[in-house]
Design a protein around this motif. Structure first.
Motif, PDB file in Angstrom:
ATOM      1  N   ILE A  11       0.848  -1.200   0.000  1.00  0.00           N
ATOM      2  CA  ILE A  11       0.000   0.000   0.000  1.00  0.00           C
ATOM      3  C   ILE A  11       0.884   1.251   0.000  1.00  0.00           C
ATOM      4  O   ILE A  11       0.629   2.213  -0.736  1.00  0.00           O
ATOM      5  CB  ILE A  11      -0.938  -0.003   1.236  1.00  0.00           C
ATOM      6  CG1 ILE A  11      -1.868  -1.242   1.213  1.00  0.00           C
ATOM      7  CG2 ILE A  11      -1.742   1.283   1.315  1.00  0.00           C
ATOM      8  CD1 ILE A  11      -2.829  -1.305   0.053  1.00  0.00           C
ATOM      9  N   GLY A  12       1.953   1.230   0.819  1.00  0.00           N
ATOM     10  CA  GLY A  12       2.890   2.360   0.862  1.00  0.00           C
ATOM     11  C   GLY A  12       3.565   2.590  -0.488  1.00  0.00           C
ATOM     12  O   GLY A  12       3.804   3.737  -0.885  1.00  0.00           O
TER      13      GLY A  12
ATOM     14  N   GLU B  75      -6.793   8.489  -2.663  1.00  0.00           N
ATOM     15  CA  GLU B  75      -8.174   8.059  -2.373  1.00  0.00           C
ATOM     16  C   GLU B  75      -8.414   6.640  -2.907  1.00  0.00           C
ATOM     17  O   GLU B  75      -8.999   5.799  -2.227  1.00  0.00           O
ATOM     18  CB  GLU B  75      -9.148   9.046  -3.021  1.00  0.00           C
ATOM     19  CG  GLU B  75     -10.587   8.883  -2.542  1.00  0.00           C
ATOM     20  CD  GLU B  75     -11.515   9.917  -3.187  1.00  0.00           C
ATOM     21  OE1 GLU B  75     -12.628   9.527  -3.546  1.00  0.00           O
ATOM     22  OE2 GLU B  75     -11.092  11.084  -3.332  1.00  0.00           O
ATOM     23  N   LYS B  76      -7.919   6.379  -4.126  1.00  0.00           N
ATOM     24  CA  LYS B  76      -8.075   5.031  -4.703  1.00  0.00           C
ATOM     25  C   LYS B  76      -7.256   4.007  -3.910  1.00  0.00           C
ATOM     26  O   LYS B  76      -7.683   2.860  -3.740  1.00  0.00           O
ATOM     27  CB  LYS B  76      -7.635   5.028  -6.166  1.00  0.00           C
ATOM     28  CG  LYS B  76      -8.623   5.727  -7.093  1.00  0.00           C
ATOM     29  CD  LYS B  76      -8.217   5.584  -8.547  1.00  0.00           C
ATOM     30  CE  LYS B  76      -9.258   6.204  -9.459  1.00  0.00           C
ATOM     31  NZ  LYS B  76      -8.888   6.137 -10.881  1.00  0.00           N
TER      32      LYS B  76
ATOM     33  N   THR C  89      -8.537   0.626  -2.125  1.00  0.00           N
ATOM     34  CA  THR C  89      -7.850  -0.652  -2.342  1.00  0.00           C
ATOM     35  C   THR C  89      -7.645  -1.373  -1.014  1.00  0.00           C
ATOM     36  O   THR C  89      -7.956  -2.567  -0.878  1.00  0.00           O
ATOM     37  CB  THR C  89      -6.485  -0.401  -3.023  1.00  0.00           C
ATOM     38  OG1 THR C  89      -6.723   0.081  -4.341  1.00  0.00           O
ATOM     39  CG2 THR C  89      -5.646  -1.661  -3.084  1.00  0.00           C
ATOM     40  N   LYS C  90      -7.126  -0.646  -0.038  1.00  0.00           N
ATOM     41  CA  LYS C  90      -6.870  -1.252   1.270  1.00  0.00           C
ATOM     42  C   LYS C  90      -8.176  -1.712   1.925  1.00  0.00           C
ATOM     43  O   LYS C  90      -8.254  -2.816   2.477  1.00  0.00           O
ATOM     44  CB  LYS C  90      -6.142  -0.257   2.175  1.00  0.00           C
ATOM     45  CG  LYS C  90      -5.740  -0.863   3.518  1.00  0.00           C
ATOM     46  CD  LYS C  90      -4.858   0.061   4.326  1.00  0.00           C
ATOM     47  CE  LYS C  90      -4.430  -0.624   5.631  1.00  0.00           C
ATOM     48  NZ  LYS C  90      -3.538   0.231   6.450  1.00  0.00           N
ATOM     49  N   ARG C  91      -9.209  -0.865   1.828  1.00  0.00           N
ATOM     50  CA  ARG C  91     -10.497  -1.207   2.456  1.00  0.00           C
ATOM     51  C   ARG C  91     -11.093  -2.468   1.823  1.00  0.00           C
ATOM     52  O   ARG C  91     -11.614  -3.343   2.511  1.00  0.00           O
ATOM     53  CB  ARG C  91     -11.451  -0.012   2.311  1.00  0.00           C
ATOM     54  CG  ARG C  91     -12.512   0.046   3.380  1.00  0.00           C
ATOM     55  CD  ARG C  91     -13.119   1.435   3.593  1.00  0.00           C
ATOM     56  NE  ARG C  91     -13.725   1.979   2.395  1.00  0.00           N
ATOM     57  CZ  ARG C  91     -13.347   3.105   1.822  1.00  0.00           C
ATOM     58  NH1 ARG C  91     -12.325   3.793   2.301  1.00  0.00           N
ATOM     59  NH2 ARG C  91     -13.957   3.559   0.751  1.00  0.00           N
ATOM     60  N   TYR C  92     -10.992  -2.566   0.496  1.00  0.00           N
ATOM     61  CA  TYR C  92     -11.518  -3.755  -0.194  1.00  0.00           C
ATOM     62  C   TYR C  92     -10.782  -5.015   0.254  1.00  0.00           C
ATOM     63  O   TYR C  92     -11.393  -6.038   0.576  1.00  0.00           O
ATOM     64  CB  TYR C  92     -11.404  -3.590  -1.715  1.00  0.00           C
ATOM     65  CG  TYR C  92     -11.644  -4.894  -2.455  1.00  0.00           C
ATOM     66  CD1 TYR C  92     -12.935  -5.367  -2.674  1.00  0.00           C
ATOM     67  CD2 TYR C  92     -10.573  -5.693  -2.878  1.00  0.00           C
ATOM     68  CE1 TYR C  92     -13.154  -6.581  -3.311  1.00  0.00           C
ATOM     69  CE2 TYR C  92     -10.778  -6.900  -3.518  1.00  0.00           C
ATOM     70  CZ  TYR C  92     -12.072  -7.346  -3.729  1.00  0.00           C
ATOM     71  OH  TYR C  92     -12.284  -8.557  -4.342  1.00  0.00           O
ATOM     72  N   LEU C  93      -9.439  -4.949   0.265  1.00  0.00           N
ATOM     73  CA  LEU C  93      -8.640  -6.126   0.613  1.00  0.00           C
ATOM     74  C   LEU C  93      -8.889  -6.573   2.054  1.00  0.00           C
ATOM     75  O   LEU C  93      -8.930  -7.774   2.341  1.00  0.00           O
ATOM     76  CB  LEU C  93      -7.161  -5.841   0.386  1.00  0.00           C
ATOM     77  CG  LEU C  93      -6.753  -5.618  -1.082  1.00  0.00           C
ATOM     78  CD1 LEU C  93      -5.341  -5.057  -1.180  1.00  0.00           C
ATOM     79  CD2 LEU C  93      -6.863  -6.915  -1.884  1.00  0.00           C
TER      80      LEU C  93
END
Length: 889
Positions: free
Chosen positions: A317-318, A328-329, A333-337
């Motif tokens: 993610i970093g 924001e995207k 991405t992190k929230r979905y995973l």
């Protein structure tokens, strides 16, 4: 039909009800949490695409039940999120699409149905060569020559980008496909058609696996298979075993990521992971940057796995933020995973899934190393390099031997270069290239090379002027941070100027060596050396005159260039002596990990990535100026020697032809083990005495205009003549290396193409005999298309590299495999017999078929059509014929 799993669809954010996802945790199935993370991606794709036609509920159940089904040879479909192509493989793919449009029209269908359905990106990165180096304007000169040589190809590709929907072209000069994918194209999570789902990709280059380092599941497929995916077909694959590779410990201060990957490559070759997924886990993964992980994943084809997957974690993610992706995207991405249980914490063992097998590496045991002299899996510790090379000199001809007579080991040839006298010996370095996405994507080794160059220059060291030095980064970002950190000037002083943005030396586009160097090598029959930071060093690939080629980290490439020879023990012998008479050792100039990391933190920043990639599609003025036709059907130019309508669909009818028994086939070639796709279909220079050269000469071209085989993959007449044209080919029928064979009816020794033409004119079918790992190396579709055009109906081998077997299937060539414990030796096959291969009316996957010889002997072999879908392709005469019939009906 509606999707039977629609019940688990929900919005990711209640405030955005139209942005949904399939929440796999809502399956409420205990098996899900035990699945390897790579298998979870296959599962999600199957659930999202389940239509009870191409993808069935039974497929979903088989993937969920992976722990049991992995050993049962179960076929599952997979629809990747996108396709990625490079120009060597992309040009023939677009040629095929153009020809398929014409074929569909002939059969009464709508040609515009032939269009990518799955999004595809094509990165032009394989066309540029190191024609100029060590000059301030080398980059511009090489790029100008690239356009001069490839104008036809580029115009054709530009036509394709306009004629086909869903096809994006990244112009030449932008970077190397896998590095551009890592730094720019990869999404990690797709946001498409109202759904979030994991990014996944298949590519027409075996090193597509590099993207696995970022947590995007991807691997290389043949160009033929990629075309089917682009047309909306799922990949049919056997549910893979997953080897868990546990990393523990911390690397030693002097060790680079290249050393780690070469160690892992040798280890996994020994473990045996062909056809399997490798998934990395353990606390050691948290010690690796995304660039380090990508370097390891890039070399996946070299250890033979299908994929080398690093699940997404906070470091991934970093990296997305560091490389300038939209914040924001990235948070979406992190929230979905997190929501689907696909975000990994490597420091905790609580998320460790089930694996088929677990192997472990303690990173603290890794030592500086290289690989060679002929294969990427042949790791040699740097401390052993001198001794190992000298052993190879006298050893029997093979992967670790050159068979040089003992009294010739210390031969020296004097020569003159630019008015100065020099000497060459066995082991002399003549090519030193910092090249290939494998390492140029990694700031730690690139900055390490820059810092080493700075210290070397300051210590008074130089590189001999006849050594062909070059720096071909994988993206403009590399040049940016090398320049900003102040090391570019020192690299240039040692001869490592930027010569282009592309694969270059790693793919064999190393350009010519100085004539006096070539003459010296030839005169002394010397084993000259290429050292490169690439991923492939097969015989004949890097340059015809470098018989030994070693893969090494960028800092070691510079070190060996300064030394001028591979026959050096860095611990005991100095790299050189400066003008003051002081001996300078490698340890005196080798940068520490802390030094490198400090520079990386300061100079590798998001702004660089944003600035470079915002203008990537428009920055090349020569590309922008190209004039391409706008018609939807391509008008073939009969005068073109680059782009030609292929004969694959000549005489194609809507009706299927029943496969027939192959009767009294001659053996075109007989091989041993590890015949690579570079041997079968070389990508490099076209030899002046070859059938391809004779063809191009007959079309009015001079040798200067020949270009490379890779650049002419849009012309079947060149590529058929270039099949088995590698000068290092070892054919058991001939007692020396070279692209020749025996034409048995006449007993004459001929070039392979000429022999095949004689057989074809007489109506004789052909087969090829081979040993283990037939088709290893690059995912080169012409390594299947070429033999098909020569009249090869089947290959009989001990084992196959995964992608090449798939490509043979895609062209309708039968991959046959000896029964366990059998081979040409045990069966007493000489290759001089004639072979009748009995094809039964009813075929089943992996069935045994009988082979009868004209000597009266008979035996059985496995017909390696592994799935029902592959049999369907065979009945159609190949995958493209199948797609044409489907689109035309």
């Amino acid at each position: 039909m509606s999707n039977p799993f629609v019940r688990i669809v929900e919005p990711l954010d209640p405030k955005q009800p139209l942005k949904k996802f399939f929440n796999l945790t809502k399956l409420e199935d205990v098996r899900y949490a035990r699945l390897p993370f790579s298998i979870r991606i296959l599962l999600e794709a199957a659930i999202r695409n389940c239509d009870e036609f191409l993808v069935k509920k039974e497929d979903v159940e088989n993937i969920l039940n992976w722990k049991v089904m992995q050993h049962k040879n179960v076929e599952v479909p997979f629809k990747p999120a996108r396709v990625i192509l490079q120009d060597f493989t992309g040009v023939p793919a677009v040629v095929d699409f153009a020809a398929m449009r014409g074929a569909v029209k002939k059969l009464g269908g709508d040609p515009e149905k032939i269009n990518p359905i799955c999004p595809a990106d094509l990165v032009i990165d394989h066309s540029i060569q190191v024609d100029f180096n060590r000059q301030p304007d080398s980059l511009q000169k090489n790029q100008d020559l690239e356009f001069e040589r490839n104008k036809e190809r580029f115009e054709f590709l530009k036509w394709g980008s306009q004629a086909f929907k869903n096809l994006r072209i990244i112009p030449p000069g932008s970077g190397i496909i896998h590095q551009v994918n890592l730094e720019y194209l990869a999404r990690v999570v797709m946001d498409q058609d109202g759904y979030y789902y994991p990014d996944s990709v298949v590519g027409t280059d075996s090193h597509t696996t590099m993207i696995d380092g970022l947590g995007v599941l991807g691997w290389g497929v043949g160009g033929i298979e990629a075309e089917a995916v682009m047309l909306g077909q799922p990949i049919s694959m056997v549910l893979p075993e997953v080897v868990g590779y546990k990393l523990v410990g911390n690397p030693q201060p002097l060790v680079t990521s290249t050393d780690i990957v070469l160690t892992i490559t040798k280890h996994l070759r020994q473990v045996g992971v062909v056809g399997k997924f490798v998934e990395f886990f353990g606390p050691g993964v948290a010690q690796l940057s995304i660039a380090d992980r990508a370097t390891i994943a890039n070399m996946c084809p070299e250890y033979g796995a299908t994929a080398a997957y690093f699940p997404v974690d906070d470091i991934s993610i970093g990296y997305l933020i560091q490389t300038g992706r939209n914040k924001e995207k990235v948070m979406c991405t992190k929230r979905y995973l997190e929501a689907v249980g696909m975000l990994r914490d490597f420091k905790s063992s609580s998320q460790d899934p089930d694996f088929t097998q677990v192997v472990e590496l303690d990173l603290c045991t890794v030592v500086p190393c290289c690989s060679g002299p002929k294969r990427p899996q042949d790791k040699v510790a740097v401390s052993d390099m001198k001794k190992d090379f000298e052993t190879c000199l006298g050893a029997k001809q093979g992967f670790k031997g050159f068979q040089i007579a003992p009294d010739q080991h210390n031969s020296i040839v004097k020569f003159n270069f630019e008015g100065r006298d020099f000497e060459l010996a066995h082991g002399s370095v003549v090519i030193a290239a910092i090249t290939s996405c494998t390492n140029t994507s990694n700031p730690s080794v690139m900055l390490g090379a820059g810092l080493l160059a700075k210290k070397a220059v300051e210590a008074g060291l130089t590189v001999k002027p006849y050594i062909k030095t070059s720096l071909s980064p994988g993206s403009g970002v590399v040049t940016y941070y090398l320049r900003e950190s102040g090391v570019m000037h020192y690299l240039s002083q040692l001869g490592f100027d930027v010569v282009g943005y592309g694969c270059m030396t790693c793919i064999g586009n190393s350009g010519p060596l100085p004539e006096s160097v070539v003459e010296a090598i030839t005169q002394g029959d010397l084993v000259a050396v290429g050292v490169l930071s690439g991923n492939r060093n097969f015989e004949g690939r890097v340059h015809p005159n470098t018989r030994a080629n070693y893969l090494a980290s960028p800092p070691l490439v510079i070190a060996y260039a300064i030394a001028g020879t591979i026959r050096i023990d860095f611990e005991k012998e100095p790299l050189g002596i400066n003008a003051s008479g002081k001996k300078i050792f490698l340890k005196d100039i080798w940068p520490t990990r802390n030094e490198i990391q400090a520079v990386e933190r300061q100079f590798v920043i998001p702004g660089m990535f944003k600035e470079v990639y915002e203008k990537i599609e428009t920055v090349n003025k020569a590309w922008n100026a190209l004039d391409a036709p706008s018609d939807k059907l391509y008008t073939w130019n009969p005068k073109s020697t680059y782009i030609k309508s292929p004969p694959f669909f000549d005489g194609l009818t809507l009706a299927l032809q029943t496969p027939k028994t192959i009767e009294d086939a001659y053996v075109l070639l007989s091989f041993g083990d590890s015949v690579t796709t570079d041997h079968i279909s070389p990508a490099g220079n076209i030899a002046r005495n070859s059938p391809a050269a004779r063809y191009l000469t007959s079309r009015g071209l001079t040798p200067r205009e020949f270009n490379s085989y890779g650049s002419r993959r849009g012309n079947d007449a060149v590529m058929a003549r270039g099949t088995f044209a590698n000068i290092r080919l070892v054919n058991k029928f001939i007692d020396k290396q070279g692209p020749q064979t025996i034409h048995f009816p006449s007993g004459e020794i001929l070039d392979v193409f000429d022999a095949a033409e004689r057989y074809k004119q007489a109506g004789h079918p052909l087969i090829v005999l081979a040993g283990k790992e037939y088709g290893a190396g690059s995912s080169r579709d012409w390594a299947a298309k070429g033999p098909f055009l020569l009249g090869v109906k089947a290959v009989l081998a001990e084992s196959y590299e995964r992608i090449h077997r798939s490509n043979l299937v895609g062209m309708g060539v039968i991959p046959l495999q000896y029964l366990p414990g059998e081979d040409a030796g045990t069966l007493g096959l000489t290759g001089r017999e004639r072979y009748t291969i009995i094809i039964p009316e009813k075929l089943k996957p992996q069935m045994n078929v009988q082979i009868k010889l004209n000597t009266g002997k008979a035996f059985h072999a496995i017909m390696r059509f592994d799935t029902d879908v592959e049999l369907t392709y065979f009945h159609n005469g190949g995958i493209l014929n199948y797609m044409i019939r489907k689109m035309a009906s």
